[in-house]
Write an enzyme that holds these catalytic residues in place. Structure first.
Site, mmCIF file in Angstrom:
data_model
loop_
_atom_site.group_PDB
_atom_site.id
_atom_site.type_symbol
_atom_site.label_atom_id
_atom_site.label_comp_id
_atom_site.label_asym_id
_atom_site.label_seq_id
_atom_site.Cartn_x
_atom_site.Cartn_y
_atom_site.Cartn_z
ATOM 1 C CG ASP A 1 -1.958 -1.119 1.155
ATOM 2 O OD1 ASP A 1 -1.865 -1.982 0.278
ATOM 3 O OD2 ASP A 1 -2.857 -1.136 2.025
ATOM 4 C CE LYS B 1 -4.123 -4.035 1.400
ATOM 5 N NZ LYS B 1 -4.833 -3.016 2.201
ATOM 6 C CB CYS C 1 -2.071 -2.499 5.235
ATOM 7 S SG CYS C 1 -3.740 -1.776 5.187
#
Length: 198
Positions: free
Chosen positions: A19, A105, A144
């Site tokens: 991310d 995601k 994450c």
């Protein structure tokens, strides 16, 4: 074999970049303090993996505009990483190779997912590539990255945590440190570039 050589990327390894998207960088809607500092370090890991022709995976949040994690829908976060938006793009200076495997995601309105494994085919793709060990870095340590590392361990992969290429949100000041402790307690091995063989 020296410790350095044992940690050096080899067949069966993959780099997982979590991310590193504009909305998580300074100036973004959910900025992680000092988040941009991971980019040059990750670029050095990317170069190392590309040089050894090893897989590079980049996960990304890819939310609907009315995603359940957003404050307006009762979640805890400001709107961020809306699919196709400038904020959802990878950091401009992140030198992802052409053959990077991109894993999107949390792309369903009603379900959040912090882990790159949750609701994706990441585990299956890694097994298909005969990957057994993951080098994981990115944003953010306490969300994450934490969940991707823990799921990677649950899936049976060895996990090396790139401690020089992670930064935390730190909603509470100690969140990042607690997440690092949790990952190592569960079996992740913290490493940094200077511990890898040249």
């Amino acid at each position: 074999m020296s410790t350095q050589a044992a940690l050096s990327p080899r067949d069966g390894d993959a780099l997982v970049i979590v991310d590193v998207q504009n909305d998580f960088l300074p100036g973004g809607s959910l900025a992680v303090a000092d988040g941009d500092a991971v980019v040059p370090v990750l670029n050095r890991y990317i170069a190392l993996f590309a040089e050894n022709r090893l897989p590079v995976i980049a996960t990304r949040d890819w939310h609907t505009p009315d995603h359940c994690s957003f404050v307006e829908q009762g979640g805890i976060w400001p709107p961020h990483c809306v699919a196709g938006s400038a904020g959802a793009r990878f950091a401009q200076d992140l030198a992802l190779p052409e053959r990077t495997i991109i894993v999107s995601k949390a792309d369903l309105r009603e379900k959040d997912a912090y882990s790159g494994f949750e609701g994706t085919d990441l585990a299956a793709r890694l097994h298909e590539l005969e990957v057994t060990r993951l080098f994981i870095g990115g944003l953010a340590t306490d969300y994450c990255v934490l969940n991707t590392v823990l799921d990677g361990l649950r899936e049976g992969f060895e996990v090396l945590l790139l401690e020089d290429a992670i930064r935390a949100v730190n909603l509470k000041p100690e969140d990042g440190a607690k997440a690092r402790a949790q990952m190592t307690e569960q079996g992740a091995l913290p490493v940094a570039l200077d511990r890898l063989a040249a």
